[in-house]
Design a protein around this motif. Structure first.
Motif, short mmCIF file in Angstrom:
data_model
loop_
_atom_site.label_atom_id
_atom_site.label_comp_id
_atom_site.label_asym_id
_atom_site.label_seq_id
_atom_site.Cartn_x
_atom_site.Cartn_y
_atom_site.Cartn_z
N ARG A 21 0.84 -1.27 0.03
CA ARG A 21 -0.20 0.14 -0.01
C ARG A 21 0.86 1.19 -0.11
N ASP A 22 2.03 1.13 0.73
CA ASP A 22 2.88 2.40 0.88
C ASP A 22 3.43 2.62 -0.35
N ALA A 23 3.59 1.53 -1.25
CA ALA A 23 4.65 1.53 -2.44
C ALA A 23 3.59 1.90 -3.45
N GLY A 24 2.23 2.01 -3.31
CA GLY A 24 1.39 2.22 -4.34
C GLY A 24 1.08 1.10 -5.26
N ILE A 25 1.40 -0.14 -4.80
CA ILE A 25 1.27 -1.21 -5.71
C ILE A 25 -0.01 -1.91 -5.23
N ILE A 26 -0.65 -2.03 -6.44
CA ILE A 26 -2.07 -2.66 -6.27
C ILE A 26 -1.88 -4.00 -6.04
N PHE A 27 -2.93 -4.44 -5.00
CA PHE A 27 -2.86 -5.98 -4.70
C PHE A 27 -4.15 -6.32 -4.40
N PHE A 28 -4.32 -7.72 -4.10
CA PHE A 28 -5.53 -8.33 -3.70
C PHE A 28 -5.08 -9.50 -2.78
N VAL A 29 -5.82 -9.72 -1.75
CA VAL A 29 -5.58 -10.93 -0.80
C VAL A 29 -6.69 -11.68 -0.87
N ALA A 30 -6.41 -12.88 -1.81
CA ALA A 30 -7.24 -13.83 -2.14
C ALA A 30 -7.52 -14.84 -0.67
N ASP A 31 -8.62 -15.52 -0.95
CA ASP A 31 -9.06 -16.59 0.04
C ASP A 31 -9.34 -16.04 1.60
N GLN A 32 -9.44 -14.72 1.92
CA GLN A 32 -9.19 -14.06 3.04
C GLN A 32 -10.58 -14.71 4.05
N ASN A 33 -11.77 -14.84 3.04
CA ASN A 33 -12.84 -15.23 3.90
C ASN A 33 -13.07 -16.76 3.84
N MET A 34 -12.10 -17.36 3.53
CA MET A 34 -12.16 -19.14 3.59
C MET A 34 -11.94 -19.58 5.08
N SER A 35 -11.56 -18.44 6.04
CA SER A 35 -11.60 -19.05 7.38
C SER A 35 -12.97 -19.61 7.85
N MET A 36 -14.00 -18.83 7.07
CA MET A 36 -15.38 -19.16 7.65
C MET A 36 -15.77 -20.71 7.24
N THR A 37 -15.22 -20.96 6.07
CA THR A 37 -15.51 -22.39 5.59
C THR A 37 -14.70 -23.28 6.21
N GLU A 38 -13.45 -23.04 6.69
CA GLU A 38 -12.72 -24.08 7.31
C GLU A 38 -13.00 -24.13 8.97
N LEU A 55 5.23 -7.13 -10.40
CA LEU A 55 5.76 -8.36 -9.62
C LEU A 55 7.20 -8.11 -9.25
N ASP A 56 8.07 -7.70 -10.21
CA ASP A 56 9.64 -7.63 -9.60
C ASP A 56 9.69 -6.66 -8.63
N GLU A 57 9.13 -5.36 -8.73
CA GLU A 57 9.06 -4.28 -7.83
C GLU A 57 8.72 -4.79 -6.38
N ALA A 58 7.49 -5.47 -6.37
CA ALA A 58 6.92 -6.04 -5.28
C ALA A 58 8.02 -7.04 -4.62
N ARG A 59 8.53 -7.78 -5.45
CA ARG A 59 9.59 -8.85 -4.65
C ARG A 59 10.71 -8.23 -4.10
N THR A 60 11.13 -7.09 -4.94
CA THR A 60 12.24 -6.42 -4.38
C THR A 60 11.94 -5.72 -2.96
N LEU A 61 10.71 -5.08 -2.96
CA LEU A 61 10.39 -4.46 -1.99
C LEU A 61 10.29 -5.36 -0.44
N LEU A 62 9.71 -6.50 -0.85
CA LEU A 62 9.68 -7.62 0.24
C LEU A 62 10.96 -7.95 0.71
N ALA A 63 11.89 -8.39 -0.35
CA ALA A 63 13.35 -8.74 0.13
C ALA A 63 14.00 -7.53 0.97
N GLU A 64 13.63 -6.20 0.54
CA GLU A 64 14.40 -5.14 1.32
C GLU A 64 14.00 -5.10 2.57
N ALA A 65 12.50 -5.53 2.87
CA ALA A 65 11.84 -5.57 4.15
C ALA A 65 12.10 -6.63 4.98
#
Length: 74
Positions: A21-38, A55-65
């Protein structure tokens, strides 16, 4: 969108969401509501998806963090 991370650790998901979010990279968290099912056992992993062209920018960001070990192999 391409899968960047797959985990069932809510702290890691929250941290990655903040980084993207801080880097301005659009993302989506899939399967968030699956906890109700499981039954909230934390078995099913959530997936953090990002746009393919960032993708490459996001990977670099996570690596640096310091969370490179959470990145999914392509």
């Amino acid at each position: 969108m391409i899968e960047l991370v797959r985990t069932n650790d809510p702290v890691v998901i929250s941290f990655i969401e903040a980084l993207l979010r801080d880097a301005g990279i659009i993302f989506f968290v899939a399967d968030q509501n699956m906890s109700m099912t499981e039954g909230s056992l934390g078995i099913l992993q959530r997936r953090v998806m990002v746009e393919e062209d960032r993708l490459d920018e996001a990977r670099t960001l996570l690596a640096e963090a310091g969370v490179a070990d959470e990145i999914r192999d392509a």
